[in-house]
Design a protein around this motif. Structure first.
Motif, PDB file in Angstrom:
ATOM      1  N   VAL A 174       0.863  -1.181   0.000  1.00  0.00           N
ATOM      2  CA  VAL A 174       0.000   0.000   0.000  1.00  0.00           C
ATOM      3  C   VAL A 174       0.897   1.227   0.000  1.00  0.00           C
ATOM      4  O   VAL A 174       1.781   1.359   0.844  1.00  0.00           O
ATOM      5  N   GLN A 175       0.663   2.104  -0.970  1.00  0.00           N
ATOM      6  CA  GLN A 175       1.433   3.334  -1.082  1.00  0.00           C
ATOM      7  C   GLN A 175       0.561   4.508  -0.664  1.00  0.00           C
ATOM      8  O   GLN A 175      -0.320   4.946  -1.407  1.00  0.00           O
ATOM      9  N   ALA A 176       0.772   5.012   0.552  1.00  0.00           N
ATOM     10  CA  ALA A 176       0.027   6.181   1.011  1.00  0.00           C
ATOM     11  C   ALA A 176       0.514   7.423   0.271  1.00  0.00           C
ATOM     12  O   ALA A 176       1.670   7.494  -0.161  1.00  0.00           O
ATOM     13  N   LEU A 177      -0.361   8.401   0.148  1.00  0.00           N
ATOM     14  CA  LEU A 177      -0.008   9.643  -0.527  1.00  0.00           C
ATOM     15  C   LEU A 177       0.227  10.771   0.473  1.00  0.00           C
ATOM     16  O   LEU A 177       0.194  11.946   0.121  1.00  0.00           O
ATOM     17  N   SER A 178       0.478  10.399   1.724  1.00  0.00           N
ATOM     18  CA  SER A 178       0.741  11.368   2.775  1.00  0.00           C
ATOM     19  C   SER A 178       1.923  10.899   3.603  1.00  0.00           C
ATOM     20  O   SER A 178       2.322   9.735   3.534  1.00  0.00           O
ATOM     21  N   SER A 179       2.466  11.813   4.405  1.00  0.00           N
ATOM     22  CA  SER A 179       3.553  11.440   5.309  1.00  0.00           C
ATOM     23  C   SER A 179       3.016  10.660   6.495  1.00  0.00           C
ATOM     24  O   SER A 179       3.582   9.665   6.921  1.00  0.00           O
ATOM     25  N   GLY A 180       1.895  11.128   7.058  1.00  0.00           N
ATOM     26  CA  GLY A 180       1.293  10.453   8.201  1.00  0.00           C
ATOM     27  C   GLY A 180       0.499   9.241   7.765  1.00  0.00           C
ATOM     28  O   GLY A 180      -0.279   9.306   6.803  1.00  0.00           O
ATOM     29  N   THR A 181       0.678   8.134   8.468  1.00  0.00           N
ATOM     30  CA  THR A 181      -0.010   6.893   8.088  1.00  0.00           C
ATOM     31  C   THR A 181      -0.637   6.206   9.293  1.00  0.00           C
ATOM     32  O   THR A 181      -0.929   5.012   9.231  1.00  0.00           O
ATOM     33  N   ASP A 182      -0.854   6.918  10.385  1.00  0.00           N
ATOM     34  CA  ASP A 182      -1.297   6.258  11.613  1.00  0.00           C
ATOM     35  C   ASP A 182      -2.641   5.564  11.449  1.00  0.00           C
ATOM     36  O   ASP A 182      -2.818   4.408  11.852  1.00  0.00           O
ATOM     37  N   GLU A 183      -3.623   6.224  10.824  1.00  0.00           N
ATOM     38  CA  GLU A 183      -4.935   5.596  10.646  1.00  0.00           C
ATOM     39  C   GLU A 183      -4.881   4.448   9.651  1.00  0.00           C
ATOM     40  O   GLU A 183      -5.490   3.392   9.868  1.00  0.00           O
ATOM     41  N   LEU A 184      -4.141   4.623   8.566  1.00  0.00           N
ATOM     42  CA  LEU A 184      -4.030   3.561   7.573  1.00  0.00           C
ATOM     43  C   LEU A 184      -3.288   2.361   8.144  1.00  0.00           C
ATOM     44  O   LEU A 184      -3.641   1.204   7.880  1.00  0.00           O
ATOM     45  N   ARG A 185      -2.274   2.620   8.944  1.00  0.00           N
ATOM     46  CA  ARG A 185      -1.533   1.528   9.570  1.00  0.00           C
ATOM     47  C   ARG A 185      -2.447   0.716  10.485  1.00  0.00           C
ATOM     48  O   ARG A 185      -2.382  -0.520  10.524  1.00  0.00           O
ATOM     49  N   ALA A 186      -3.337   1.399  11.179  1.00  0.00           N
ATOM     50  CA  ALA A 186      -4.286   0.692  12.049  1.00  0.00           C
ATOM     51  C   ALA A 186      -5.230  -0.173  11.230  1.00  0.00           C
ATOM     52  O   ALA A 186      -5.587  -1.290  11.651  1.00  0.00           O
ATOM     53  N   GLU A 187      -5.645   0.298  10.064  1.00  0.00           N
ATOM     54  CA  GLU A 187      -6.499  -0.511   9.191  1.00  0.00           C
ATOM     55  C   GLU A 187      -5.768  -1.767   8.714  1.00  0.00           C
ATOM     56  O   GLU A 187      -6.325  -2.867   8.709  1.00  0.00           O
ATOM     57  N   LEU A 188      -4.521  -1.618   8.329  1.00  0.00           N
ATOM     58  CA  LEU A 188      -3.755  -2.764   7.831  1.00  0.00           C
ATOM     59  C   LEU A 188      -3.456  -3.762   8.941  1.00  0.00           C
ATOM     60  O   LEU A 188      -3.356  -4.967   8.691  1.00  0.00           O
ATOM     61  N   ASP A 189      -3.326  -3.275  10.175  1.00  0.00           N
ATOM     62  CA  ASP A 189      -3.064  -4.175  11.295  1.00  0.00           C
ATOM     63  C   ASP A 189      -4.212  -5.144  11.528  1.00  0.00           C
ATOM     64  O   ASP A 189      -4.026  -6.199  12.146  1.00  0.00           O
ATOM     65  N   ARG A 190      -5.396  -4.803  11.032  1.00  0.00           N
ATOM     66  CA  ARG A 190      -6.556  -5.682  11.212  1.00  0.00           C
ATOM     67  C   ARG A 190      -6.602  -6.804  10.180  1.00  0.00           C
ATOM     68  O   ARG A 190      -7.391  -7.747  10.316  1.00  0.00           O
ATOM     69  N   LEU A 191      -5.797  -6.720   9.148  1.00  0.00           N
ATOM     70  CA  LEU A 191      -5.808  -7.744   8.105  1.00  0.00           C
ATOM     71  C   LEU A 191      -5.082  -8.991   8.595  1.00  0.00           C
ATOM     72  O   LEU A 191      -4.132  -8.907   9.377  1.00  0.00           O
ATOM     73  N   PRO A 192      -5.480 -10.166   8.111  1.00  0.00           N
ATOM     74  CA  PRO A 192      -4.874 -11.415   8.585  1.00  0.00           C
ATOM     75  C   PRO A 192      -3.558 -11.761   7.907  1.00  0.00           C
ATOM     76  O   PRO A 192      -3.030 -12.850   8.119  1.00  0.00           O
ATOM     77  N   ARG A 193      -3.017 -10.845   7.108  1.00  0.00           N
ATOM     78  CA  ARG A 193      -1.796 -11.144   6.362  1.00  0.00           C
ATOM     79  C   ARG A 193      -0.896  -9.915   6.370  1.00  0.00           C
ATOM     80  O   ARG A 193      -1.378  -8.784   6.490  1.00  0.00           O
ATOM     81  N   GLU A 195      12.837  -4.007  -3.254  1.00  0.00           N
ATOM     82  CA  GLU A 195      12.237  -3.452  -2.051  1.00  0.00           C
ATOM     83  C   GLU A 195      11.779  -2.024  -2.315  1.00  0.00           C
ATOM     84  O   GLU A 195      12.485  -1.238  -2.954  1.00  0.00           O
ATOM     85  N   LEU A 196      10.598  -1.699  -1.815  1.00  0.00           N
ATOM     86  CA  LEU A 196      10.054  -0.363  -2.007  1.00  0.00           C
ATOM     87  C   LEU A 196      10.735   0.650  -1.096  1.00  0.00           C
ATOM     88  O   LEU A 196      11.365   0.284  -0.099  1.00  0.00           O
ATOM     89  N   ALA A 197      10.612   1.914  -1.434  1.00  0.00           N
ATOM     90  CA  ALA A 197      11.154   3.000  -0.612  1.00  0.00           C
ATOM     91  C   ALA A 197      10.102   3.465   0.390  1.00  0.00           C
ATOM     92  O   ALA A 197       8.913   3.184   0.235  1.00  0.00           O
ATOM     93  N   ASN A 198      10.542   4.176   1.399  1.00  0.00           N
ATOM     94  CA  ASN A 198       9.646   4.823   2.370  1.00  0.00           C
ATOM     95  C   ASN A 198       8.773   3.829   3.135  1.00  0.00           C
ATOM     96  O   ASN A 198       7.623   4.124   3.470  1.00  0.00           O
ATOM     97  N   ILE A 199       9.310   2.641   3.440  1.00  0.00           N
ATOM     98  CA  ILE A 199       8.528   1.646   4.173  1.00  0.00           C
ATOM     99  C   ILE A 199       8.397   2.092   5.638  1.00  0.00           C
ATOM    100  O   ILE A 199       9.383   2.421   6.285  1.00  0.00           O
ATOM    101  N   VAL A 200       7.156   2.112   6.118  1.00  0.00           N
ATOM    102  CA  VAL A 200       6.915   2.482   7.520  1.00  0.00           C
ATOM    103  C   VAL A 200       6.455   1.291   8.354  1.00  0.00           C
ATOM    104  O   VAL A 200       6.555   1.311   9.576  1.00  0.00           O
ATOM    105  N   SER A 201       5.923   0.256   7.724  1.00  0.00           N
ATOM    106  CA  SER A 201       5.537  -0.957   8.452  1.00  0.00           C
ATOM    107  C   SER A 201       5.306  -2.075   7.470  1.00  0.00           C
ATOM    108  O   SER A 201       5.106  -1.861   6.278  1.00  0.00           O
ATOM    109  N   ARG A 202       5.318  -3.309   7.981  1.00  0.00           N
ATOM    110  CA  ARG A 202       5.021  -4.491   7.183  1.00  0.00           C
ATOM    111  C   ARG A 202       3.886  -5.245   7.868  1.00  0.00           C
ATOM    112  O   ARG A 202       3.982  -5.537   9.027  1.00  0.00           O
TER     113      ARG A 202
END
Length: 312
Positions: free
Chosen positions: A69-88, A305-312
């Motif tokens: 997932v490539q966010a279009l913003s610097s802040g990703t806190d809400e999106l990161r929380a959404e991805l944390d709910r995924l089973p993969r 590997e992609l750039a600007n990785i903030v979480s996996r």
């Protein structure tokens, strides 16, 4: 055996983006209309350019092959929380330095507007009044930048002509081209000496309400707090108390809650200037985002590997 072509969803605003790498199948989605293809086939997702996390997150549970997932913003806190709910596991990347020039530009504009009393002059103009006053200058002031990343360093570049004494704070002590960067452990001492404090940190458990009642109380009388980070980095009630009493001024591009509900006291507090979270959004942002998307897709297509990785 059929070879699958990896599918990519891009924002509808990227309809004219060209020179994309071959070997990928592209679709554009605006966040409002029907899905442009089966979400289960999508492997790379650049969400629509919106702050509505419900829109961004709507297709995620169905994206069973999603890898990045490539966010279009610097802040990703809400999106990161959404991805944390995924089973993969999914690799999340932010926009890196792309929004930094625009955000730093607004930070400087907020500093100048607040120090020079522009809001007061506009209100006087609206009321037909002529009220000349003497306001502080930015020249020679001490500026504390809390969050010395892409935005913080870009802001320091803009402050050079003003001859400011800049102090830098980040997660750890280190050296930067313009001087030393201090860790957050030094903040209680550093805020006491700053005329202007600029917040440009990501929102994390460590930075949530970093500027609480105690930290705000430690700022010098008459200091200006500028927030271009996330609203929750500041304790709103504590800030309201300090600004309502007139001890501190504030210039905020972000608030908590956001947007501020009608009638919220911060809207009416003298010495508080608010813009509606528009720091990154200028005409110069879009070309930088296009360059970022193009580079990331080339890496993705090549299996790099992609750039600007903030979480996996």
């Amino acid at each position: 055996m059929t070879v699958r072509t990896p599918q990519v969803w891009l924002p509808a605003q990227f309809a004219d983006l060209t020179d994309l790498p071959p070997g990928l199948e592209y679709a554009r989605w605006d966040g409002r209309s029907a899905f442009p293809s089966d979400p289960a086939e999508v492997e790379f997702y650049a969400p629509p350019l919106t702050k509505d996390i419900d829109v961004i997150g709507r297709p995620l549970p169905r994206m069973t092959r999603l890898r990045a997932v490539q966010a279009l913003s610097s802040g990703t806190d809400e999106l990161r929380a959404e991805l944390d709910r995924l089973p993969r596991p999914v690799t999340l990347c932010n926009a890196g330095a792309a929004p930094a020039p625009s955000t730093a530009e607004l930070a400087l504009a907020l500093i100048l507007a607040s120090l020079r009393g522009i809001p007061e002059s506009v209100r006087a103009q609206d009321g037909g009044a002529w009220r000349p006053e003497v306001f502080p200058s930015l020249y020679g002031r001490s500026v504390l930048i809390v969050g010395y990343g892409a935005v913080g360093s870009a802001l320091e570049d803009l402050l050079v002509p003003f001859g400011c004494a800049v102090t830098r704070v980040a997660g750890t002590d280190r050296d930067a081209p313009r001087g030393p960067v201090r860790s957050a452990a030094h903040l209680p001492r550093l805020v006491a000496d700053a005329d202007v404090v600029v917040l440009s940190v990501p929102l994390t458990p460590q930075t949530r309400q970093l500027f609480d009642a105690g930290m705000l109380a430690g700022m010098k009388d008459g200091a200006l707090l500028v927030n271009v980070a996330r609203g929750a980095v500041v304790d709103t009630d504590a800030l309201l108390k300090e600004t309502h009493e007139g001890r501190l001024r504030a210039a905020l591009d972000v608030t908590d809650p956001e947007p501020l509900p009608p009638g919220h006291p911060l809207r009416e507090t003298p010495g508080v200037l608010i813009t509606p979270h528009v720091g990154a959004f200028t005409s110069s942002l879009w070309p930088r985002l296009e360059q970022l998307i193009r580079r990331q897709l080339r890496r993705f297509a090549a299996g790099e590997e992609l750039a600007n990785i903030v979480s996996r």
